[in-house]
Design a protein around this motif. Structure first.
Motif, short mmCIF file in Angstrom:
data_model
loop_
_atom_site.label_atom_id
_atom_site.label_comp_id
_atom_site.label_asym_id
_atom_site.label_seq_id
_atom_site.Cartn_x
_atom_site.Cartn_y
_atom_site.Cartn_z
N ARG A 1 63.96 -57.57 27.61
CA ARG A 1 63.22 -57.41 28.73
C ARG A 1 63.32 -56.09 29.42
N ASP A 2 64.29 -55.36 29.14
CA ASP A 2 64.46 -54.07 29.82
C ASP A 2 63.47 -53.12 29.12
N GLY A 3 62.33 -52.90 29.47
CA GLY A 3 61.25 -52.33 28.96
C GLY A 3 61.54 -50.79 28.76
N ALA A 4 62.22 -50.14 30.05
CA ALA A 4 62.33 -48.72 29.74
C ALA A 4 63.61 -48.62 28.65
N MET A 5 64.28 -49.62 28.36
CA MET A 5 65.39 -49.28 27.18
C MET A 5 64.72 -49.45 25.68
N SER A 6 63.52 -49.70 25.64
CA SER A 6 62.87 -50.29 24.42
C SER A 6 62.58 -49.05 23.64
N MET A 7 62.55 -49.48 22.20
CA MET A 7 61.95 -48.24 21.36
C MET A 7 60.60 -47.79 21.47
N GLU A 8 59.73 -48.59 22.17
CA GLU A 8 58.42 -48.17 22.35
C GLU A 8 58.49 -47.06 23.35
N TYR A 9 59.00 -47.34 24.34
CA TYR A 9 59.18 -46.31 25.37
C TYR A 9 60.00 -44.83 24.82
N LEU A 10 61.07 -45.02 24.20
CA LEU A 10 61.98 -44.11 23.61
C LEU A 10 61.42 -43.32 22.64
N ARG A 11 60.47 -43.87 21.76
CA ARG A 11 59.89 -43.15 20.79
C ARG A 11 58.70 -42.35 21.31
N ALA A 12 58.35 -42.69 22.26
CA ALA A 12 57.06 -41.97 22.98
C ALA A 12 57.44 -40.88 23.91
N SER A 13 58.80 -40.89 24.38
CA SER A 13 59.31 -39.83 25.17
C SER A 13 60.49 -39.06 24.35
N TYR A 14 61.13 -39.31 23.34
CA TYR A 14 62.13 -38.50 22.73
C TYR A 14 62.02 -38.31 21.53
N GLY A 15 62.89 -37.64 20.76
CA GLY A 15 63.05 -37.64 19.38
C GLY A 15 64.13 -38.24 18.72
N PRO A 16 64.47 -38.39 17.64
CA PRO A 16 65.66 -39.61 16.96
C PRO A 16 66.94 -39.10 17.48
N SER A 17 67.15 -37.80 17.45
CA SER A 17 68.39 -37.19 17.66
C SER A 17 68.63 -37.40 19.29
N GLU A 18 67.74 -37.36 20.20
CA GLU A 18 67.78 -37.28 21.56
C GLU A 18 68.16 -39.09 21.88
N VAL A 19 67.56 -39.84 21.21
CA VAL A 19 67.76 -41.26 21.25
C VAL A 19 69.22 -41.67 20.83
N VAL A 20 69.73 -41.19 19.69
CA VAL A 20 70.99 -41.41 19.32
C VAL A 20 71.92 -40.82 20.60
N ALA A 21 71.67 -39.81 20.93
CA ALA A 21 72.57 -39.05 21.94
C ALA A 21 72.88 -40.03 23.09
N MET A 22 71.49 -40.63 23.55
CA MET A 22 71.54 -41.49 24.64
C MET A 22 72.35 -42.74 24.50
N VAL A 23 72.18 -43.41 23.05
CA VAL A 23 72.89 -44.33 22.67
C VAL A 23 74.61 -44.17 22.83
N CYS A 24 75.03 -42.87 22.55
CA CYS A 24 76.43 -42.65 22.41
C CYS A 24 76.76 -42.32 23.72
N GLN A 25 75.99 -41.61 24.77
CA GLN A 25 76.60 -41.55 26.11
C GLN A 25 76.71 -42.99 26.73
N ALA A 26 76.06 -43.83 26.51
CA ALA A 26 75.72 -45.12 27.33
C ALA A 26 77.16 -45.91 26.56
N ALA A 27 77.61 -45.48 25.23
CA ALA A 27 78.46 -46.23 24.85
C ALA A 27 80.02 -45.44 24.82
#
Length: 351
Positions: free
Chosen positions: A310-336
């Motif tokens: 339900r966290d739409g801003a965290m979904s891959m639909e938004y992430l893929r439209a806004s960032y590249g794969p490496s950026e998304v991986v980096a975001m996950v790593c930062q959050a974790a």
């Protein structure tokens, strides 16, 4: 145009702030030992090859999402850690689609999950395997358990279950109080159109039951440490198949992990408790359980709540439209709180 650029810039910064506020929360329980403080980083723990894991070579990991919506950061985190753990030990990575919940599962979401994994560079070596296509396998396991006299029909309503015991503190499920449990072996229950439960130890005495195994299931977790789970206190007799014919998670996962040769399980710590009934079932069925478990602390949003679809801003639909794969991986790593450069380096090495 300047206004649109400014809005986009602000939106991205707000999203980064939200990610920086994401936290990892470890739970406590009077029945389980959870990771209250992780001295070694989670990535280090997954890359640390124990003698048990060396003995398990070639290893096999798995990622088993439910196709009930688009993946979010928490799902990506679990996929990344599962993939890296398997590959670090020279193993393979299985993709299993857990679509036994026919009310919520959709094939289009399974297709999107595979598309997202492909986009992230996480290639699976085996699969996809769909649980919805394995009914005969689960029926065979149910028959074997029923032939032991341990499976019985349950007619309890949800209201009766709610009134019998308080929900479990860690995940909200209700341990079964045993209202429908028979005092003698029940054979042939698998043929009945009813909710079916399997007995957990201790079994009723004085009857022709199999010898009762230990009520406490013990296993080691690579992140959370040694675990002792009392099946009776935490679960009671649990469901194998529901009244509508749908298969319960515990049976499907236990059978699939064993029959697919999975040697290591990396998943969220909301499923730490579930390891016990799954290992209990594989033991009853004479199957081999995974040798290694690692339960990841869940990612939380800024409000301290578990990330969900339900966290739409965290979904891959938004992430893929806004960032590249490496950026998304980096975001996950930062959050974790994981080293993103090390993670990206590992992904390149295992590609």
């Amino acid at each position: 145009m300047p206004v649109l650029v400014c809005c986009s810039f602000i939106r991205r910064w707000l999203y980064v702030i939200l990610l920086m506020n994401a936290v990892i929360e470890c739970n406590t329980s009077n029945n389980l030992l959870y990771c209250a403080h992780i001295q070694m980083s989670i990535l280090d723990r997954l890359l640390n090859t124990s003698p048990e894991r060396i003995a398990a070579i070639p290893s096999k990991g798995r990622f088993a999402p439910s196709p009930s919506g688009r993946m979010h950061l928490g799902n990506i985190y679990a996929a990344l850690m599962s993939y890296i753990s398997a590959k670090a030990n020279g193993g393979s990575w299985l993709l299993r689609i857990e679509d036994i919940d026919t009310q919520r599962s959709r094939r289009k979401w399974a297709d999107m999950i595979m598309s997202d994994l492909d986009w992230l560079g996480l290639g699976w070596d085996e699969g996809p395997v769909y649980q919805s296509e394995r009914t005969e396998v689960y029926e065979g396991a149910l028959k074997d358990l029923s032939d032991m006299g341990l499976v019985y029909p349950c007619t309890c309503t949800r209201a009766e279950l709610m009134a019998s015991r308080a929900p479990h503190a860690t995940d909200g499920h209700i341990p079964y109080a045993g209202r429908c449990r028979p005092m003698s072996p029940c054979f042939g229950a698998g043929l009945l159109p009813a909710t079916l439960r399997v007995m957990v130890p201790p079994y009723p005495s004085g009857h022709a039951f199999p010898s009762s195994p230990d009520v406490v299931v013990r296993f080691d977790d690579r992140i959370c440490g040694p675990q002792e789970v009392d099946l009776s206190a935490n679960f009671g007799d649990f469901v194998l198949r529901r009244r509508d014919g749908s298969w319960a998670y515990q049976l499907a996962v236990a059978v699939d992990d064993a029959m697919m040769g999975v040697t290591e399980v990396v998943r969220g710590d909301d499923l730490l408790l579930s390891t016990a009934p799954q290992r209990y079932l594989t033991s009853l069925l004479g199957l081999v359980s995974p040798q290694s478990y690692a339960h990841l602390p869940l990612l939380k949003n800024a409000d301290g709540l578990r990330l969900s679809k339900r966290d739409g801003a965290m979904s891959m639909e938004y992430l893929r439209a806004s960032y590249g794969p490496s950026e998304v991986v980096a975001m996950v790593c930062q959050a974790a709180s994981v080293d993103s450069e090390e993670m990206l380096s590992l992904l390149r090495a295992y590609a």
